[in-house]
Design a protein around this motif. Structure first.
Motif, PDB file in Angstrom:
ATOM      1  N   UNK A   1       0.701  -1.305  -0.056  1.00 20.48           N
ATOM      2  CA  UNK A   1       0.179   0.078   0.013  1.00 20.48           C
ATOM      3  C   UNK A   1       0.822   0.545  -0.257  1.00 20.48           C
ATOM      4  N   UNK A   2       0.772   2.080  -0.206  1.00 26.54           N
ATOM      5  CA  UNK A   2       0.652   3.817  -0.016  1.00 26.54           C
ATOM      6  C   UNK A   2       0.367   4.073   0.822  1.00 26.54           C
ATOM      7  N   UNK A   3       0.876   5.097   2.095  1.00 26.15           N
ATOM      8  CA  UNK A   3       1.069   6.059   3.309  1.00 26.15           C
ATOM      9  C   UNK A   3       1.336   7.594   2.903  1.00 26.15           C
ATOM     10  N   UNK A   4       1.686   7.998   1.756  1.00 27.03           N
ATOM     11  CA  UNK A   4       2.569   9.294   1.905  1.00 27.03           C
ATOM     12  C   UNK A   4       1.520  10.647   1.739  1.00 27.03           C
ATOM     13  N   UNK A   5       0.033   9.740   1.257  1.00 22.76           N
ATOM     14  CA  UNK A   5      -1.005  10.613   1.096  1.00 22.76           C
ATOM     15  C   UNK A   5      -2.292  10.840   2.077  1.00 22.76           C
ATOM     16  N   UNK A   6      -2.128   9.942   3.542  1.00 24.62           N
ATOM     17  CA  UNK A   6      -2.426  10.216   4.737  1.00 24.62           C
ATOM     18  C   UNK A   6      -2.122  10.494   5.523  1.00 24.62           C
TER      19      UNK A   6
END
Length: 296
Positions: free
Chosen positions: A256-261
């Protein structure tokens, strides 16, 4: 279909919800109360089509009705696409169904491995999740805890790290939660470039799975593979997958990718939110591309 019986004499269930049984209408209603600002963030990384060290067989995308029709002077025309991808790779965000992990000849719950055939999985496939997964998401940010941008490949997250992150972030993981553990894999990939993640990556220590079992977590998601590489367990390459998917019945979300969250959580000073996961309806598949949405 003939199946082995368990110790009670009953055959193993081929449609067990696994850990998702901890998500109930009551927990979904409670999770909906997490929505306060209405802001949303994707937890998926864009699907790539270029060959990279961690994605030697990337997704393919082509237009089946291309520019020549789109540029037509008159009349109605449609631009259309075709995609193909390796779901369980080391780059694209995906969900692992309970039939994904075979260990000692069985799937989760003692279901025979023979239920996974060349034509697809006849038990515990991603189709069991056709109504989606809706629950309280909790993000534990381990690089933030340690004061680093990311964990280096080969490093691992312990149960003590998870508890310390809870304390530092003022949140507690509970029954039925969708636990998301950030190791910074995506940020490292974006800033330092792709590497062969099959050989070296940060992930959970196998002993950390006791934390998930104690808290009755329903789903585990990470910005890496969730397993550390090289493996920390002799003779088993993916011990976290074995313990989580096979033993506990946890659907996994990998890469997944959490850099926007993360910035939204920091701004709101809270690390829990409504999380909606909608895998594709693939009746016999062992997994699915996925784009989970966090709603704050």
């Amino acid at each position: 279909m003939r199946q082995r019986a368990d110790a009670s004499g009953s055959p193993p269930s081929t449609d067990s919800p696994g850990a998702l049984a901890a998500i109930t209408p009551a927990t979904v209603l409670a999770a909906a109360a997490e929505v306060r600002s209405g802001r949303t963030a994707s937890l998926s990384s864009p699907i790539e089509t270029d060959v990279t060290p961690d994605d030697p067989h990337p997704a393919s995308h082509r237009l089946t009705s291309g520019p020549e029709t789109a540029a037509a002077a008159t009349g109605l025309h449609f631009a259309t696409d075709r995609f193909a991808m390796n779901v369980h790779g080391d780059a694209d965000s995906h969900l692992d169904a309970l039939c994904h992990v075979v260990y000692n000849g069985t799937l989760h719950g003692g279901v025979p491995a023979s239920t996974v055939t060349a034509e697809g999985a006849t038990a515990l496939s991603v189709e069991l999740l056709h109504d989606g997964i809706v629950g309280r998401g909790v993000l534990l940010d381990i690089p933030r805890l340690r004061g680093v941008p990311w964990l280096e490949p080969g490093d691992h997250v312990t149960a003590d790290d998870l508890r310390a992150a809870e304390g530092a972030q003022g949140v507690r993981v509970g029954t039925g939660d969708i636990l998301l553990v950030r190791v910074g894999h995506r940020r490292r990939r974006e800033e330092a470039g792709p590497w062969d993640a099959s050989r070296s990556r940060a992930g959970l220590h196998p002993a950390a799975m006791e934390f998930l079992a104690e808290r009755r977590v329903a789903v585990l998601g990470g910005d890496g593979n969730n397993d550390t590489a090289p493996s920390l367990t002799e003779g088993v390459d993916f011990p976290v997958h074995v313990l989580g998917i096979h033993a506990l019945g946890l659907p996994f979300m990998d890469y997944l990718r959490f850099e926007d969250l993360v910035p939204l959580c920091e701004e709101a000073d809270r690390w829990s939110f409504l999380c909606v996961v909608a895998p594709l309806r693939l009746p016999a598949a062992t997994g699915s591309p996925v784009n989970p949405i966090a709603i704050l």
